[in-house]
Design an enzyme around this catalytic site. Structure first.
Site, short mmCIF file in Angstrom:
data_model
loop_
_atom_site.label_atom_id
_atom_site.label_comp_id
_atom_site.label_asym_id
_atom_site.label_seq_id
_atom_site.Cartn_x
_atom_site.Cartn_y
_atom_site.Cartn_z
N ASP A 67 -21.26 0.65 12.31
CA ASP A 67 -20.97 1.22 13.62
C ASP A 67 -21.82 2.44 13.94
O ASP A 67 -22.49 2.99 13.06
CB ASP A 67 -19.48 1.56 13.74
CG ASP A 67 -18.89 2.11 12.44
OD1 ASP A 67 -19.67 2.66 11.64
OD2 ASP A 67 -17.68 1.98 12.23
N ASN A 136 -5.19 4.35 10.38
CA ASN A 136 -4.47 3.39 11.23
C ASN A 136 -4.84 1.94 10.90
O ASN A 136 -4.49 1.04 11.64
CB ASN A 136 -4.75 3.70 12.71
CG ASN A 136 -6.22 3.52 13.08
OD1 ASN A 136 -7.03 3.12 12.25
ND2 ASN A 136 -6.56 3.81 14.32
N HIS A 138 -7.93 0.66 10.72
CA HIS A 138 -9.16 0.11 11.31
C HIS A 138 -10.23 -0.13 10.24
O HIS A 138 -10.25 0.54 9.22
CB HIS A 138 -9.69 0.98 12.46
CG HIS A 138 -10.34 2.27 12.07
ND1 HIS A 138 -10.34 3.38 12.90
CD2 HIS A 138 -11.02 2.66 10.97
CE1 HIS A 138 -11.00 4.36 12.33
NE2 HIS A 138 -11.43 3.96 11.15
N GLU A 143 -10.17 -1.10 16.20
CA GLU A 143 -8.94 -0.33 16.25
C GLU A 143 -7.71 -1.23 16.44
O GLU A 143 -7.82 -2.30 17.04
CB GLU A 143 -9.01 0.64 17.45
CG GLU A 143 -10.15 1.66 17.36
CD GLU A 143 -9.83 2.82 16.43
OE1 GLU A 143 -9.23 2.60 15.35
OE2 GLU A 143 -10.20 3.96 16.76
C1 F6R Z 1 -17.36 4.16 9.22
C2 F6R Z 1 -16.29 3.22 9.53
C3 F6R Z 1 -14.87 3.64 9.53
C4 F6R Z 1 -14.49 4.48 8.30
C5 F6R Z 1 -13.02 4.90 8.37
C6 F6R Z 1 -12.64 5.79 7.22
O1 F6R Z 1 -18.61 3.55 9.31
O2 F6R Z 1 -16.59 2.12 9.85
O3 F6R Z 1 -14.06 2.49 9.57
O4 F6R Z 1 -14.72 3.74 7.15
O5 F6R Z 1 -12.78 5.58 9.56
O6 F6R Z 1 -13.32 7.00 7.32
P1 F6R Z 1 -13.30 8.05 6.13
O7 F6R Z 1 -14.03 7.42 4.99
O8 F6R Z 1 -14.04 9.24 6.67
O9 F6R Z 1 -11.86 8.32 5.81
#
Ligand code: F6R
Length: 242
Positions: A67, A136, A138, A143
């Site tokens: 992303d 959450n 995702h 989401e």
């Molecule tokens: C990032 C991504 C997100 C993160 C998720 C967890 O490229 O795709 O899904 O993996 O938000 O983020 P952290 O590792 O910062 O807790």
């Protein structure tokens, strides 16, 4: 689903790096799907160390990131482009032409998303997809909600995600409200999936991810339909599993 529980973040990161390294050793031209965020940082550090010790050659790999924030240019320190170069690509011998992230400042987003899917296909598909998970549930920026996207799309971030990611920005107001993300279908097409999670805050999402039920309220629960998923967790993230 294979679940590996490690004692702490360092052990989790080492195990993840070993799995990525073994993928590359067995197939030097592997296509890797990569994630940003706090979770994979330790894994990237371990891989960089392996490269420096000349145990790992990454010159043949191709990478696709999950992303990118919409309308953040690559030179913005909060962009995922900047994150990946700063924390990984600048320290290894990957060829620049083999690196791809969604373009956050694309003029024609729909076209960018279609081209992203085509580029993954042309590369032969993703061999190993690395994922983190949101509190959450995702994965990528897919989401929770009523619907989940199949392919790479521009999406609206939820308030929860904006709040969780505000720790990387000066204030919550600065967090972009939209992002381009690979869809759930794009993720599930990967041949192997490796999901990392650490810390108590992820325990609830991990419980739902392995629950035996699929729900759009926890996008990661759809990983249960994939034939080759490995979860590497620290004790805290695994604390609600029986
Ligand atoms: C990032 C991504 C997100 C993160 C998720 C967890 O490229 O795709 O899904 O993996 O938000 O983020 P952290 O590792 O910062 O807790």
């Amino acid at each position: 689903m294979r679940i590996i529980i490690e004692k702490d973040y360092k052990a989790m990161s080492k195990k993840a790096a070993l799995i990525v390294a073994s993928q590359v050793l067995l197939k030097p031209k592997s296509v890797l799907g990569l994630a940003t965020g706090s979770t994979p940082l330790g894994m990237y550090r371990e891989l960089i160390e392996m490269y420096k010790r000349e145990e790992l050659d990454l010159s043949g790999i191709k990478t696709f990131n999950l992303d990118e924030y919409y309308q953040l240019p690559p030179d913005n320190p909060q962009s995922y482009y900047y994150f990946m170069y700063n924390n990984f690509f600048n320290h290894i011998n990957i060829k620049p032409e083999n690196i791809r992230l969604p373009k956050g400042i694309s003029q024609d987003v729909k076209r960018e998303c279609e081209e992203y899917e085509t580029a993954i296909e042309k590369a032969g598909g993703i061999d190993l997809q690395v994922l983190g998970i949101g509190e959450n549930g995702h994965i990528g920026f897919n989401e929770p909600g009523e619907h989940l996207r199949v392919q790479t799309q521009l999406i609206n971030l939820t308030d929860e995600t904006i709040n969780a990611n505000s720790r990387f920005f000066e204030s919550e107001d600065e967090v972009p409200r939209q992002a381009i993300t690979m869809g759930l279908g794009s993720i599930l097409k990967a041949r192997r999936i490796l999901l990392l999670a650490n810390g108590k805050k992820k325990a609830q999402a991990i419980k739902k991810t392995v629950s035996g039920y699929l729900t759009t309220k926890c996008p990661a629960s759809f990983l249960q339909t994939h034939p080759d998923v490995t979860l590497i967790l620290d004790k805290e993230a695994a604390s609600l599993l029986s």
